[in-house]
Design a protein around this motif. Sequence first.
Motif, mmCIF file in Angstrom:
data_model
loop_
_atom_site.group_PDB
_atom_site.id
_atom_site.type_symbol
_atom_site.label_atom_id
_atom_site.label_comp_id
_atom_site.label_asym_id
_atom_site.label_seq_id
_atom_site.Cartn_x
_atom_site.Cartn_y
_atom_site.Cartn_z
ATOM 1 N N ILE A 180 -4.539 0.996 6.058
ATOM 2 C CA ILE A 180 -4.062 -0.335 5.694
ATOM 3 C C ILE A 180 -5.085 -0.923 4.729
ATOM 4 O O ILE A 180 -6.191 -1.285 5.122
ATOM 5 C CB ILE A 180 -3.911 -1.258 6.921
ATOM 6 C CG1 ILE A 180 -3.094 -0.577 8.013
ATOM 7 C CG2 ILE A 180 -3.300 -2.589 6.499
ATOM 8 C CD1 ILE A 180 -1.666 -0.293 7.649
ATOM 9 N N HIS A 209 -0.822 1.795 3.118
ATOM 10 C CA HIS A 209 -0.032 0.575 2.999
ATOM 11 C C HIS A 209 -0.782 -0.408 2.107
ATOM 12 O O HIS A 209 -1.930 -0.748 2.380
ATOM 13 C CB HIS A 209 0.200 -0.053 4.371
ATOM 14 C CG HIS A 209 1.062 0.756 5.276
ATOM 15 N ND1 HIS A 209 1.854 0.186 6.250
ATOM 16 C CD2 HIS A 209 1.279 2.097 5.350
ATOM 17 C CE1 HIS A 209 2.512 1.137 6.894
ATOM 18 N NE2 HIS A 209 2.160 2.305 6.370
ATOM 19 N N LEU A 218 -1.132 -9.895 5.498
ATOM 20 C CA LEU A 218 -1.468 -8.519 5.164
ATOM 21 C C LEU A 218 -2.802 -8.606 4.422
ATOM 22 O O LEU A 218 -2.846 -8.695 3.198
ATOM 23 C CB LEU A 218 -0.384 -7.909 4.278
ATOM 24 C CG LEU A 218 -0.172 -6.396 4.373
ATOM 25 C CD1 LEU A 218 1.093 -5.990 3.622
ATOM 26 C CD2 LEU A 218 -1.372 -5.624 3.873
ATOM 27 N N ARG A 275 -8.450 -4.678 6.532
ATOM 28 C CA ARG A 275 -8.405 -3.248 6.224
ATOM 29 C C ARG A 275 -8.633 -2.447 7.501
ATOM 30 O O ARG A 275 -9.599 -2.690 8.234
ATOM 31 C CB ARG A 275 -9.492 -2.872 5.214
ATOM 32 C CG ARG A 275 -9.177 -3.279 3.782
ATOM 33 C CD ARG A 275 -9.342 -4.739 3.549
ATOM 34 N NE ARG A 275 -9.489 -5.046 2.114
ATOM 35 C CZ ARG A 275 -9.535 -6.261 1.634
ATOM 36 N NH1 ARG A 275 -9.448 -7.317 2.446
ATOM 37 N NH2 ARG A 275 -9.674 -6.458 0.332
ATOM 38 N N TYR A 314 2.666 -2.869 12.041
ATOM 39 C CA TYR A 314 2.805 -2.065 10.829
ATOM 40 C C TYR A 314 3.771 -0.892 10.968
ATOM 41 O O TYR A 314 4.407 -0.500 9.989
ATOM 42 C CB TYR A 314 1.436 -1.528 10.389
ATOM 43 C CG TYR A 314 0.552 -2.580 9.777
ATOM 44 C CD1 TYR A 314 0.665 -2.910 8.431
ATOM 45 C CD2 TYR A 314 -0.400 -3.251 10.537
ATOM 46 C CE1 TYR A 314 -0.147 -3.867 7.864
ATOM 47 C CE2 TYR A 314 -1.218 -4.226 9.976
ATOM 48 C CZ TYR A 314 -1.088 -4.534 8.641
ATOM 49 O OH TYR A 314 -1.885 -5.502 8.076
#
Length: 295
Positions: free
Chosen positions: A155, A187, A230, A233, A274
């Motif tokens: 992520i 992502h 979002l 990390r 997610y």
Amino acid sequence: MFYEYALEPSVLSNWERVRFFLDAFGPWKGRFLANYPRRWRRMVYEGLHCGDREKKRIEERLASLDERVFSPRAGAPYDGGKSWLENAKEEHSRISFRAIVAEGGCGEHVLDAAVVDEQNELWCVHSGGLLPREAATFVAMVTLLLRASTRIVLIDPHFRADQDDKTRPLVAFCRALAGERASLEVHVSDANRSYSKCMQDAARVLPRILPGGSKVLLRCRREKRGGPRLHNRYILTDVGGVQFGDGIEVGDTGHEDRLSILDEPSHARLWEQYLGASSFDEAGTPREFVGADSS
């Protein structure tokens, strides 16, 4: 950060031992229990000589043991004509454990189960720390987690395929997974760069720099109104996860970042956000990129 231990089956001879040691293992604790040999759990059952009530309690605890606490040992030999400890020492010579925990054990990498505690350097595991922002360091910290997993998700909202500092860790993770069956996906957020630009850069760069045969699924995500940001990390896997304090990218000499193991409730919630009933929309169709680099 993540370490693998071999635990002698006969150590788990009573409920107090079972509770102490089995509660100490799990990716959320930073300790993996080596599934060594493959019949390790059966050897624990067969070695129980306590009262019926205590034995039943131990059997129930073993039966409910989360499979994620185990790390695989593919191809590990085991000689039934030798003791478990002799076998474990030989296996340690082949692929090292962090430590071997045995009844009455002693030696450089062998801990005595009767006295092991957090004061012992080989048993103590920290849940996080400051690390150099180097791809090799990132990989070293999470290799056990990656190899125990079948689905791995990076992520990184600000990932860019056209920036070397962001792709070098990805390439290093792919190299660490060579020969493994795990899938790897990234992502990224569409907040700062469009889906089309993100995919154009990836199509131009990733096949050229990824190790030959490596596959990376790139997903461009979009926040929902009223949903979570979002922003942070992570590396999330079907086994566990870690959080980066800044970014999954390399830095200049002297730069550091904090890497932290996710506790189980946080990991479960993030996985659901997610990968489950997603809290984010797809900005476009995910695309898979396959490495052609043979170097």
